[in-house]
Design a protein around this motif. Structure first.
Motif, mmCIF file in Angstrom:
data_model
loop_
_atom_site.group_PDB
_atom_site.id
_atom_site.type_symbol
_atom_site.label_atom_id
_atom_site.label_comp_id
_atom_site.label_asym_id
_atom_site.label_seq_id
_atom_site.Cartn_x
_atom_site.Cartn_y
_atom_site.Cartn_z
ATOM 1 N N ILE A 172 -25.465 -22.697 39.795
ATOM 2 C CA ILE A 172 -25.169 -20.326 40.298
ATOM 3 C C ILE A 172 -23.851 -20.387 41.093
ATOM 4 O O ILE A 172 -23.626 -20.224 41.926
ATOM 5 C CB ILE A 172 -26.479 -19.761 39.867
ATOM 6 C CG1 ILE A 172 -26.534 -20.197 38.117
ATOM 7 C CG2 ILE A 172 -26.108 -18.604 40.198
ATOM 8 C CD1 ILE A 172 -27.963 -19.106 38.248
ATOM 9 N N ALA A 173 -25.204 -21.659 42.973
ATOM 10 C CA ALA A 173 -24.868 -21.444 43.620
ATOM 11 C C ALA A 173 -23.495 -21.778 43.973
ATOM 12 O O ALA A 173 -22.341 -21.097 45.129
ATOM 13 C CB ALA A 173 -25.737 -21.864 44.744
ATOM 14 N N GLU A 174 -22.706 -22.762 43.498
ATOM 15 C CA GLU A 174 -21.436 -23.406 43.840
ATOM 16 C C GLU A 174 -20.802 -22.740 43.256
ATOM 17 O O GLU A 174 -19.880 -22.326 43.518
ATOM 18 C CB GLU A 174 -21.514 -24.966 42.647
ATOM 19 C CG GLU A 174 -22.404 -25.966 43.715
ATOM 20 C CD GLU A 174 -22.481 -27.219 43.458
ATOM 21 O OE1 GLU A 174 -21.925 -27.071 42.747
ATOM 22 O OE2 GLU A 174 -23.091 -28.461 43.695
ATOM 23 N N ASN A 175 -21.153 -22.201 42.279
ATOM 24 C CA ASN A 175 -19.718 -21.296 41.221
ATOM 25 C C ASN A 175 -19.946 -19.542 41.708
ATOM 26 O O ASN A 175 -18.778 -18.969 41.935
ATOM 27 C CB ASN A 175 -20.631 -20.353 39.768
ATOM 28 C CG ASN A 175 -20.517 -21.669 38.870
ATOM 29 O OD1 ASN A 175 -19.281 -21.654 38.238
ATOM 30 N ND2 ASN A 175 -21.178 -22.900 38.701
ATOM 31 N N LEU A 185 -14.274 -12.122 37.051
ATOM 32 C CA LEU A 185 -14.513 -13.391 37.688
ATOM 33 C C LEU A 185 -15.867 -14.099 37.275
ATOM 34 O O LEU A 185 -17.205 -13.770 37.513
ATOM 35 C CB LEU A 185 -14.215 -13.177 39.341
ATOM 36 C CG LEU A 185 -13.358 -12.929 39.553
ATOM 37 C CD1 LEU A 185 -12.451 -12.769 40.708
ATOM 38 C CD2 LEU A 185 -11.890 -13.549 38.569
ATOM 39 N N GLY A 186 -16.490 -15.941 37.459
ATOM 40 C CA GLY A 186 -17.569 -16.672 37.417
ATOM 41 C C GLY A 186 -17.929 -16.204 36.342
ATOM 42 O O GLY A 186 -19.344 -15.767 36.215
ATOM 43 N N GLY A 205 -5.098 -2.998 32.783
ATOM 44 C CA GLY A 205 -5.208 -4.560 32.040
ATOM 45 C C GLY A 205 -6.582 -5.447 32.009
ATOM 46 O O GLY A 205 -7.974 -4.800 33.176
ATOM 47 N N LEU A 206 -7.016 -6.258 31.548
ATOM 48 C CA LEU A 206 -8.531 -7.200 31.956
ATOM 49 C C LEU A 206 -7.534 -8.364 32.737
ATOM 50 O O LEU A 206 -7.447 -9.371 31.977
ATOM 51 C CB LEU A 206 -8.712 -7.585 30.309
ATOM 52 C CG LEU A 206 -10.021 -8.163 30.840
ATOM 53 C CD1 LEU A 206 -11.419 -8.018 31.854
ATOM 54 C CD2 LEU A 206 -10.931 -8.425 29.095
ATOM 55 N N THR A 207 -8.413 -8.683 33.804
ATOM 56 C CA THR A 207 -8.283 -10.096 34.000
ATOM 57 C C THR A 207 -9.630 -10.789 34.141
ATOM 58 O O THR A 207 -10.885 -10.358 35.252
ATOM 59 C CB THR A 207 -7.820 -10.331 35.057
ATOM 60 O OG1 THR A 207 -5.924 -9.328 35.339
ATOM 61 C CG2 THR A 207 -7.319 -11.733 36.165
ATOM 62 N N GLN A 208 -9.523 -12.057 33.407
ATOM 63 C CA GLN A 208 -11.156 -13.105 33.675
ATOM 64 C C GLN A 208 -10.689 -14.155 34.552
ATOM 65 O O GLN A 208 -9.639 -15.363 33.881
ATOM 66 C CB GLN A 208 -11.182 -12.905 32.176
ATOM 67 C CG GLN A 208 -11.734 -11.669 31.980
ATOM 68 C CD GLN A 208 -12.338 -12.040 30.368
ATOM 69 O OE1 GLN A 208 -11.692 -11.989 30.081
ATOM 70 N NE2 GLN A 208 -13.109 -11.868 29.692
ATOM 71 N N ALA A 209 -11.341 -14.806 35.017
ATOM 72 C CA ALA A 209 -10.960 -16.497 35.494
ATOM 73 C C ALA A 209 -12.528 -17.027 36.566
ATOM 74 O O ALA A 209 -13.213 -15.745 36.473
ATOM 75 C CB ALA A 209 -10.176 -16.114 36.876
ATOM 76 N N ASN A 210 -12.630 -18.052 36.132
ATOM 77 C CA ASN A 210 -13.819 -18.626 35.842
ATOM 78 C C ASN A 210 -14.124 -19.519 38.011
ATOM 79 O O ASN A 210 -14.484 -19.399 38.297
ATOM 80 C CB ASN A 210 -14.366 -19.886 35.601
ATOM 81 C CG ASN A 210 -15.093 -19.620 34.287
ATOM 82 O OD1 ASN A 210 -15.783 -19.179 34.412
ATOM 83 N ND2 ASN A 210 -14.679 -20.705 33.275
ATOM 84 N N LYS A 211 -12.531 -19.678 38.105
ATOM 85 C CA LYS A 211 -12.850 -19.849 39.591
ATOM 86 C C LYS A 211 -11.779 -18.799 40.768
ATOM 87 O O LYS A 211 -11.235 -19.508 41.695
ATOM 88 C CB LYS A 211 -12.381 -21.262 39.465
ATOM 89 C CG LYS A 211 -13.470 -22.249 38.885
ATOM 90 C CD LYS A 211 -12.829 -23.684 39.594
ATOM 91 C CE LYS A 211 -14.305 -24.409 37.997
ATOM 92 N NZ LYS A 211 -13.635 -26.230 38.350
ATOM 93 N N GLY A 212 -11.772 -17.508 40.016
ATOM 94 C CA GLY A 212 -11.243 -17.389 41.255
ATOM 95 C C GLY A 212 -10.150 -16.535 40.613
ATOM 96 O O GLY A 212 -9.298 -17.062 40.568
#
Length: 558
Positions: free
Chosen positions: A494-497, A422-423, A397-404
Motif C-alpha cells: 500500500i505504501a509503495e503504491n 489513480l492507484g 471523461g474518466l481517466t484511470q491509471a495504476n501508477k500515475g
C-alpha cells in the motif's frame, strides 16, 4: 593563618606521582574552603596543573572532623596533578567514521602521534586511516583543524541491475516524426518508411548485472555489496538469442519489431492503404500497418503492433503489442454511454489526440496534444502532453491509471466534470490487508486458548493430550508467523503504491475535477498552478510546484 593558607611553601610536588600536595593542620585550617584552595593554586608556580576539585570537598570535610576531634596530626590533601595531552577519539555508531580532537595538557606533555597510534591499536582501528588529516592534527594552532575526520570506512557499492538496450526503433518512435528534406526543411506529409528488420539483424543487447564492490568498516569487517538483479533476455516471436553471444537478441525472420516485457518480437507485417467497407474487418496474427485511416465501424485485430498513419474514426483496434496512431482517435457517445471508438493494447498506446474514445492499455498511454471526454485505462502510467510542450489538455471523461497521471492542464473552467482515479489496486490491497488483520486476530486468540488449555493439563499425567496440544500450539505459531508476514507485505505494498501513483500537473489544475487517489477522494474547486498530488499516510497532499509557492497543502478526505 585565619584558615586561609597564603604561603606556597605548604605545597609539595611529588615527581613520582606527578601530583601536588598541601599539608594542612586541623586547628589552623579547619575553616578553609575550596575557593581559597583554588586561589592558592592559581597564585603558585603550579597553576597549569589539573585541579583535583572532586577530592577537595571530601578532604575539607575530613579536616573539619579532625579539628572537632581535637586532632593535631597534619593532613595531606592532593591539590592537583599533571595531566598529559590526550587524543579524544569519537567513533560513529556504524563504525565507519572516526573523528579526533586534541585535548591540551595540564602541566604535562602534549599529545603525540605515538599516543594516537596506541589508541588506534587499542580500538582495533585498522583500515581507512586518512594520513593527511592525521598529520594536520598535530600542527600548531591555529593551523590544526578542530575536529578532523582521521579515518573513514568504505561503504559497499551495490551492483547495477541488468538492463536491456534496444538497438532498433519502434513504430511509435518513428511515427509522429515527419521526415527532413534535403534542404533541411520538414515534410509533414512524409512519415517515412515502415520499420522493418531482417533475419540476423541485431535487436536488443543485455547489459549483464554487476556484482558490486564490497566495503569495509574501520575494524576491517567486510560489508557485502548487494549484487545487481538479473533481467533475463527472452526471445519472442521471430527472434532468437545469438549463438555467438547469449546477451544479444537477433531477428530470426523479416518483419516489424515489437517490444515485449523482457525482450522483443518480430511480427510479419501486413500493409494496408485504408480500412473501410471495401477492405472489411482485419484480423492478422502479425503486425498491421495502415498508411491511411480506419473509418467508422471498422475493426482491426493484430497479434503484434497496429500502426495507423492517418485517423481512427469510430473504429475498434485491438493489438497484442502497441497501438500507434499518427493523428488521432475520434468517436461519439452512444445513448447507452458507451463510446464508438475503442483502442485496446497489450502494450502501449501512442497518439496525438482523442475525443469520445475508449483507450485501454496494459502498459502506458501517451497522448501528445489533447484528450476530450474519453475513457482512459492504463495498468501503468498515462502521459498527456509531450515533454517540453505546453500542449496537453485532459478535459472530461474518466481517466484511470495504476501508477500515475502526468498531464499539462487538467480540467476545464466550465463544462463537463473530469473524473480521475489513480492507484485502483490500492483499494484491493487494502481489502487484502483487512482480511489479513482479521485472520491474524483470530489466530492470536486461538493461540491463547491453546496455551490456556495446555496450562490446565500441566500437572496431568496424560502425555498424549499434552503432546497433541503442544503440536497444535506449534502449528498455530507457524500460522501466526505467516499471517504477520502477510500483513506486513500488504502494508508495504500500500505504501509503495501510494508513493508511485502521483498526479503530476505541469501547468494548471482547473476546477470541476473529481480525484480519487489510492482510495482518498477529493474534488478540486479552485484553479491551481503546477501541482503534484500524492497520498502519504492516508492523506492527500497537494504540493505547488511553481518556484514562488513554497508551502504544502495537506487535505484529508472526509
Amino acid at each position: 593563618m585565619s584558615g586561609t593558607p597564603t604561603d606556597t611553601e605548604l605545597l609539595f610536588w611529588d615527581a613520582t606521582t606527578r601530583q601536588l600536595y598541601i599539608d594542612l593542620t586541623p586547628a589552623e585550617h579547619h575553616s578553609l574552603d575550596e575557593a581559597a584552595l583554588a586561589k592558592l593554586l592559581a597564585d603558585s608556580n603550579y597553576a597549569d596543573l589539573m585541579p583535583l576539585t572532586e577530592q577537595w570537598t571530601a578532604a575539607l570535610s575530613t579536616l573539619q572532623q579532625r579539628n572537632n576531634a581535637k586532632s593535631h596530626e597534619p593532613y595531606r590533601l592532593t591539590l592537583a596533578e599533571a595531566q598529559d595531552g590526550q587524543c579524544q577519539l569519537t567513533l560513529s555508531d556504524d563504525q565507519m567514521q572516526l573523528h579526533a580532537q586534541l585535548i591540551a595538557p595540564k602541566g604535562g606533555r602534549p599529545a603525540q602521534l605515538a599516543d594516537l597510534l596506541r589508541q588506534l591499536q587499542a580500538m582495533n582501528i585498522r583500515h581507512g586511516l586518512i594520513r593527511s588529516n592525521i598529520a594536520q592534527l598535530f600542527l600548531p594552532p591555529p593551523a590544526a583543524p578542530a575536529r578532523p575526520l582521521i579515518a573513514r570506512g568504505q561503504a559497499p557499492i551495490d551492483g547495477n541491475d541488468a538492463q536491456h538496450q534496444r538497438l532498433v526503433p519502434l513504430a511509435h518512435e518513428r511515427l509522429l516524426q515527419p521526415q527532413s528534406k534535403d534542404d533541411s526543411r520538414v515534410d509533414l506529409r512524409d512519415l517515412g518508411e515502415p520499420i522493418i528488420v531482417h533475419q540476423g539483424q541485431h535487436l536488443m543487447r543485455k547489459q549483464p548485472a554487476s556484482a558490486g564492490q564490497n566495503g569495509y568498516d574501520l575494524h576491517g569487517k567486510v560489508l557485502l555489496a548487494q549484487p545487481g538483479q538479473d533481467l533475463p533476455l527472452r526471445p519472442g516471436n521471430g527472434t532468437e538469442l545469438s549463438v555467438d553471444d547469449p546477451d544479444l537478441l537477433i531477428a530470426s525472420q523479416t518483419g516489424q519489431p515489437t517490444a515485449t516485457e523482457h525482450g522483443m518480437s518480430v511480427e510479419p507485417l501486413m500493409t494496408l492503404a485504408q480500412v473501410d467497407t471495401r477492405s472489411g474487418h482485419i484480423r492478422y496474427e502479425g503486425s498491421v500497418l495502415i498508411t491511411g485511416s480506419v473509418t467508422e465501424g471498422m475493426q482491426v485485430s493484430a497479434g503484434g503492433d497496429i500502426t495507423v498513419y492517418g485517423l481512427v474514426e469510430g473504429g475498434r483496434l485491438k493489438a497484442g503489442g502497441d497501438i500507434t496512431i499518427n493523428q488521432g482517435a475520434l468517436g461519439r457517445q452512444r445513448p447507452d454511454g458507451n463510446l464508438t471508438c475503442q483502442l485496446i493494447a497489450d502494450g502501449d498506446i501512442h497518439l496525438r489526440y482523442c475525443q469520445y474514445a475508449q483507450l485501454k492499455a496494459k502498459r502506458s498511454i501517451h497522448i501528445a496534444h489533447q484528450c476530450l471526454h474519453s475513457h482512459l485505462h492504463s495498468e501503468d502510467q498515462i502521459h498527456i502532453g509531450a515533454e517540453h510542450s505546453n500542449k496537453g489538455d485532459l478535459i472530461g471523461g474518466l481517466t484511470q491509471a495504476n501508477k500515475g497521471l502526468f498531464v499539462v492542464t487538467l480540467g476545464a473552467r466550465s463544462g463537463a466534470e473530469t473524473q480521475i482515479k489513480l492507484g485502483q489496486s490500492i483499494t484491493a490491497i487494502k481489502r487484502q490487508l483487512e482480511q489479513a488483520q482479521h485472520t491474524l486476530t483470530d489466530r492470536q486468540a486461538q493461540h491463547q486458548r491453546l496455551i490456556l488449555k495446555l496450562n490446565q493439563h500441566y500437572s496431568s499425567k496424560n502425555a498424549p493430550i499434552k503432546a497433541k496440544l503442544q503440536c497444535a500450539i506449534t502449528q498455530c505459531e507457524q500460522q501466526l508467523q505467516v499471517s504477520q508476514q502477510q500483513q506486513e507485505h500488504y502494508a508495504q505494498q500500500i505504501a509503495e503504491n501510494q508513493k508511485n501513483a502521483p498526479l503530476h500537473i505541469r501547468l494548471a489544475l482547473l476546477p470541476r475535477v473529481n480525484i480519487e487517489l489510492g482510495g482518498i477522494k477529493y474534488t478540486n474547486q479552485h484553479e491551481r498552478g503546477p501541482s503534484r498530488l500524492s497520498v502519504v499516510d492516508d492523506k492527500l497532499h497537494i504540493v505547488p510546484l511553481s518556484e514562488r509557492a513554497m508551502a504544502t497543502t495537506s487535505i484529508v478526505a472526509s
